[in-house]
Scaffold this active site. Sequence first.
Site, PDB file in Angstrom:
ATOM      1  N   TYR A  97       0.811  -1.212   0.000  1.00 26.81           N
ATOM      2  CA  TYR A  97       0.000   0.000   0.000  1.00 26.81           C
ATOM      3  C   TYR A  97       0.849   1.269   0.000  1.00 26.81           C
ATOM      4  CZ  TYR A  97      -4.797  -1.611   1.107  1.00 26.81           C
ATOM      5  OH  TYR A  97      -6.056  -2.134   1.064  1.00 26.81           O
ATOM      6  N   GLU A  98       0.268   2.324  -0.560  1.00 29.81           N
ATOM      7  CA  GLU A  98       0.768   3.700  -0.406  1.00 29.81           C
ATOM      8  C   GLU A  98       2.236   3.853  -0.790  1.00 29.81           C
ATOM      9  OE1 GLU A  98      -1.601   5.563  -0.035  1.00 29.81           O
ATOM     10  OE2 GLU A  98      -3.045   4.116   0.710  1.00 29.81           O
ATOM     11  N   GLY A  99       2.629   3.205  -1.854  1.00 29.33           N
ATOM     12  CA  GLY A  99       4.026   3.198  -2.257  1.00 29.33           C
ATOM     13  C   GLY A  99       4.718   2.035  -1.586  1.00 29.33           C
ATOM     14  N   GLN A 141       9.532   3.555  -0.400  1.00 28.73           N
ATOM     15  CA  GLN A 141       9.734   4.303   0.848  1.00 28.73           C
ATOM     16  C   GLN A 141      11.219   4.392   1.197  1.00 28.73           C
ATOM     17  OE1 GLN A 141       7.092   5.823   2.213  1.00 28.73           O
ATOM     18  NE2 GLN A 141       5.898   4.872   0.578  1.00 28.73           N
TER      19      GLN A 141
END
Length: 595
Positions: free
Chosen positions: A438-440, A445
């Site tokens: 998720y979310e990158g 990250q």
Amino acid sequence: MSDFKINQKDLFFILKEQLGYGKLCEFERYESLNEDALDMLVNEAIRFAKGVVSPLNEIGEEQGVHWENNTVTCPKEFKTAFKAYGEDGWTAAVRDPEFGGQGFPTMMRIVVNDLMYGACQSFNMAPSLTHGAAHLIESFGTDEQKQTYIPKMYGGEWAGTMALTEPNAGSNLAALETMAYPEGDHYKIKGNKIFISWGDHDLAGNIVHLALARIEGAPEGVRGISLFIVPKYRVDENGNPGEFNDVVCTGIEKKLGLHSSPTAALAFGGKDGCIGYLCGKANMGLAHMFQMMNAARINTGVSGMSMASAAYQHALDYTKSRVQGRDIAKRKQGSVPIIDHPDVRRMLLWMKGAVDGMRSMIYTTAFWADLAQVTTDPEEKERCTMLMEFMTPIVKSYCSDIGFKVCETAMQCLGGYGFCKDYPIEQYLRDSKIMSLYEGTNGIQSTDLMGRKMHMNEGAPYKAFLKEITDFCEKNHAHPGLGSQVRFLKDVMDDLQEMAREMSSRYSADPLQWASYTYPALMCFSEVIMVWRLVDMAIIAYDRAQKSGKKNDFFRGKVAQATFFTDITLPHTQARARTCTRVDREVVEMADNAF
């Protein structure tokens, strides 16, 4: 049936003893509150999580969600819970009272999510996304947009989403193709989005999509992206859902986990009838959306930790009650609970430390976020802001990865039963896996941490983090109970500084080699943060025990988890740091056909 388990004492120890979260009420923004009010909110959130949200975990897994005729239906209990969640104030607990909020400190949103995600991850994504979408409108929308959408979203009448990903773009938002064509006071929206969590459902009377699109004639790349409010149903003159807005759900994903959270593919304007409203400034959509994206990244880490916490508690209960095998040291006669077996105890102690450390890491980050908002001291504001920048990719990546590993270890404690649906651990394992994606993804990250975060503002985020650890080690290196662990932490931090210098030199000079080792570098920083937070708790517990002069199993547990986690983790951290600076280039020079 409620599967939710939480150790309230652990949670409050971090909030009250380690962070002293009541200090937030000394600032003007929260002066009408006190620590008792914050405690009450936590206790009420636990009650709501256990009584209302937790039963949805089993219901949702059994019934799932269904897509038919471009419409998604959910278990009826989810609709009831979503309405209660909003009406009882959980969606807007930390938001402005002007729009129905309760004005609690911002970090309490993280604490509430910890409890609600642990109770039912699939469900809590819906109000969490709604909160994020409404807050985005609150931050960047017009007064009319705020009055039209926010009260109903915070109040549980309407839901919200974050609509970013497209079939050909994925994480590369610069490549998105959804278009916005000016038409009077609004825009016609045309395009397709995929992987939209809670993109369609029947929990609320309307779904308000916060969608990224490119205005006709806008620059290519991220500089030409704008943010739009795109409701599923247009809002009539009375503020109620009216005409269908040509936002069609063309399907939902069949997933490993989160079976009661619809992940939708959406077609905007397939019949040329989709209207959107610009939110904020044109071509600033990605910058605006980062508010919601960064919050979502933190909440992804919260989710990983929360499910790990619940899985650990289930494993602990099981090992205390499951009788099998003899005591290896013959301390007891006959068969014994499996918690007496040393290998089981090893797994339990690692999970205990991992969960407590992650929770402290997350709550500390949330505490800094609040301080950055309320302090009037410019230096303190800058310090907390930079720490938040540094911690966001770490919280997202480490807690999602280790949260999954805790669920896996909890399953191991149950043996064969852990693999069966008799216990919820296999569901936690499946549900938690998505968090690293998720979310990158976590690889993305890591490049954010070792690239932008290490170099922005002349390295200010890294310098702020480094000062936190250095000051802690200087203050506590001679502590009578934990001094050895503090000195070990200092030695490892010295190694990490050398690694960081070498990685920084490669950032520009040898970007392929640099990118090959950003993820292990992120893990190194994550592990020293875990040790820091655990040892900090242990010092507090040790000092409390010394003052009382009595044996206290709770305090002894804090010390044991810190010494164990430190001594088994940091040697691996040192070894991993050395791998980050190797000169061999197999990763980048391996021929594609040789894999």
